[in-house]
Design a protein around this motif. Structure first.
Motif, PDB file in Angstrom:
ATOM      1  N   ASP A 158       0.804  -1.220   0.000  1.00 10.47           N
ATOM      2  CA  ASP A 158       0.000   0.000   0.000  1.00 10.47           C
ATOM      3  C   ASP A 158       0.834   1.265   0.000  1.00 10.47           C
ATOM      4  O   ASP A 158       0.301   2.362  -0.187  1.00 10.47           O
ATOM      5  N   ASN A 159       2.147   1.136   0.204  1.00 10.71           N
ATOM      6  CA  ASN A 159       3.010   2.321   0.215  1.00 10.71           C
ATOM      7  C   ASN A 159       3.619   2.630  -1.145  1.00 10.71           C
ATOM      8  O   ASN A 159       4.217   3.692  -1.334  1.00 10.71           O
TER       9      ASN A 159
ATOM     10  N   MET B  71      -2.098  -4.683   7.276  1.00 11.53           N
ATOM     11  CA  MET B  71      -0.842  -4.390   6.603  1.00 11.53           C
ATOM     12  C   MET B  71      -0.677  -5.367   5.438  1.00 11.53           C
ATOM     13  O   MET B  71      -0.675  -6.580   5.644  1.00 11.53           O
TER      14      MET B  71
ATOM     15  N   ARG C  95      -2.772   7.947   8.758  1.00 13.39           N
ATOM     16  CA  ARG C  95      -3.817   7.913   7.733  1.00 13.39           C
ATOM     17  C   ARG C  95      -5.101   7.308   8.292  1.00 13.39           C
ATOM     18  O   ARG C  95      -6.189   7.812   8.044  1.00 13.39           O
ATOM     19  N   TYR C  96      -4.970   6.197   9.046  1.00 14.85           N
ATOM     20  CA  TYR C  96      -6.217   5.633   9.559  1.00 14.85           C
ATOM     21  C   TYR C  96      -6.699   6.357  10.815  1.00 14.85           C
ATOM     22  O   TYR C  96      -7.894   6.428  11.062  1.00 14.85           O
TER      23      TYR C  96
ATOM     24  N   GLU D  32       7.762   3.687   7.074  1.00 15.08           N
ATOM     25  CA  GLU D  32       6.650   4.644   6.968  1.00 15.08           C
ATOM     26  C   GLU D  32       5.460   4.263   7.832  1.00 15.08           C
ATOM     27  O   GLU D  32       4.319   4.631   7.559  1.00 15.08           O
ATOM     28  N   ALA D  33       5.720   3.534   8.921  1.00 12.40           N
ATOM     29  CA  ALA D  33       4.636   3.071   9.782  1.00 12.40           C
ATOM     30  C   ALA D  33       3.868   4.226  10.406  1.00 12.40           C
ATOM     31  O   ALA D  33       2.641   4.154  10.567  1.00 12.40           O
TER      32      ALA D  33
ATOM     33  N   ASP E 275       3.382   7.259   9.139  1.00 15.95           N
ATOM     34  CA  ASP E 275       2.515   7.857   8.117  1.00 15.95           C
ATOM     35  C   ASP E 275       1.267   7.002   7.899  1.00 15.95           C
ATOM     36  O   ASP E 275       0.156   7.524   7.772  1.00 15.95           O
ATOM     37  N   THR E 276       1.465   5.693   7.850  1.00 17.76           N
ATOM     38  CA  THR E 276       0.334   4.790   7.677  1.00 17.76           C
ATOM     39  C   THR E 276      -0.632   4.901   8.845  1.00 17.76           C
ATOM     40  O   THR E 276      -1.853   4.955   8.665  1.00 17.76           O
TER      41      THR E 276
ATOM     42  N   ARG F  92      -3.801  -5.650  11.944  1.00 23.22           N
ATOM     43  CA  ARG F  92      -3.251  -4.748  12.949  1.00 23.22           C
ATOM     44  C   ARG F  92      -4.126  -4.798  14.196  1.00 23.22           C
ATOM     45  O   ARG F  92      -5.348  -4.699  14.117  1.00 23.22           O
TER      46      ARG F  92
END
Length: 313
Positions: free
Chosen positions: A150-151, A268, A207-208, A200-201, A203-204, A167
């Motif tokens: 997804d990145n 993830m 987002r949620y 980039e955890a 940033d992810t 997650r």
């Protein structure tokens, strides 16, 4: 009572998919057949393996331990069946790039299996950041990559999702949230939060979180999964991370528990990427087909995740 491969396959499918009905659909059988097989398996084991609830099923502690052994058994059967594959005689090479998380918690088990199945395939492995991997694939420094699907940002890459890792909220073994019947983002927002930054955890995560009315009370950002694990186990804070990197014990030997949040949290997704305009070489084909075949199986989708946990204990 003896245990059958059919029971193991039905159990693993139900455990991974989280619902008996979905497992039945994937296996193309009736739900009652899945229910009976798992009931008989639990009787043979002498322990409850799945906790039934209104939203589906989840693994008990005994179920998590038994799942690891189930994967090992089914993987052995899978390798025995594939040992006669004519492709095992292939002589080729492939340049593989991987991001930190996938290289550390996912790939080693599969690299060992590929080496066993295809001894003539030479894999040259590289660790890199996601942006470096994308540039390297387009510049022909790497043939293929294993990364967080997804990145991926480049439209010049073809990406296949191969697995999804749920997650969950990580808490210390004595945390008050374990007593609640339902835990939401509102509950988590009140807790000190340990934010992982690698791959980039952060940033992810944001987002949620941004899709809720809340935000995490971050007391530490760190690139170290072990630092997160230790701080959570010591009761210094909580974290939301995937099952792929979960282990029940910190380096200090303290227990970490997980909670499935009532709010939706995106899984993830791990994937394989390569340049769209590149010809698929024999080595790339073997690498791609291995993961496609492994993760298309309804009973062997996350073997590496459990193998990594077992090896770390």
């Amino acid at each position: 009572m003896s245990i059958t491969l059919r029971q193991l396959r039905y159990f693993v499918a139900a455990a991974e998919l989280g619902q008996l009905s979905r497992a039945a659909m994937e296996l193309n059988i009736s739900q009652s057949a899945v229910t009976i097989a798992i009931r008989d398996l639990e009787q043979a084991v002498g322990r409850q393996l799945l906790q039934r609830g209104p939203q589906g099923v989840d693994l008990t502690d005994a179920g998590r331990r038994f799942l690891e052994h189930s994967y090992a058994i089914l993987a052995g059967v899978d390798e025995a069946l594939r040992a006669t594959n004519n492709e095992s005689a292939i002589e080729s090479s492939v340049r593989v790039a991987a991001s930190y998380t996938l290289l550390g918690y996912f790939l080693p088990y599969h690299l060992q299996r590929i080496a066993t199945l295809y001894p003539g395939l030479s894999i040259r492995l590289h660790e890199a950041r996601r942006d470096e991997i994308e540039e390297g694939l387009l510049a022909d420094r790497y043939d293929i990559a294993v990364l967080l699907a997804d990145n991926v940002a480049s439209s010049g890459l073809a990406v296949e999702r191969i697995f999804a890792s749920t997650r969950r909220l990580w808490v210390a073994s004595n945390h008050p949230l374990l007593e609640k019947r339902s835990v939401t983002f509102a509950d988590v927002a009140k807790e000190p939060f340990i934010m992982l930054t690698v791959d980039e955890a952060a940033d992810t995560a944001m987002r949620y979180w941004s899709k809720t009315d809340y935000e995490p009370h971050v007391i530490l950002q760190t690139s170290s999964v072990e630092a997160v694990r230790s701080m959570v186990a010591n009761g210094s804070g909580v974290a939301i991370l995937s099952d792929m990197v979960y282990r029940p014990w910190s380096l200090e030997g303290k227990r970490i528990e997980t909670i499935t949040l009532a709010n939706p949290v995106p899984s993830m997704a791990g994937g394989i990427a390569h340049a769209r305009d590149r010809e698929i070489t024999p080595g790339m084909r073997v690498f791609l087909d291995y993961f496609r075949e492994t993760f298309n199986s309804p009973y062997l989708p996350h073997a590496a995740l459990r193998q990594s946990r077992t090896a770390a204990r």
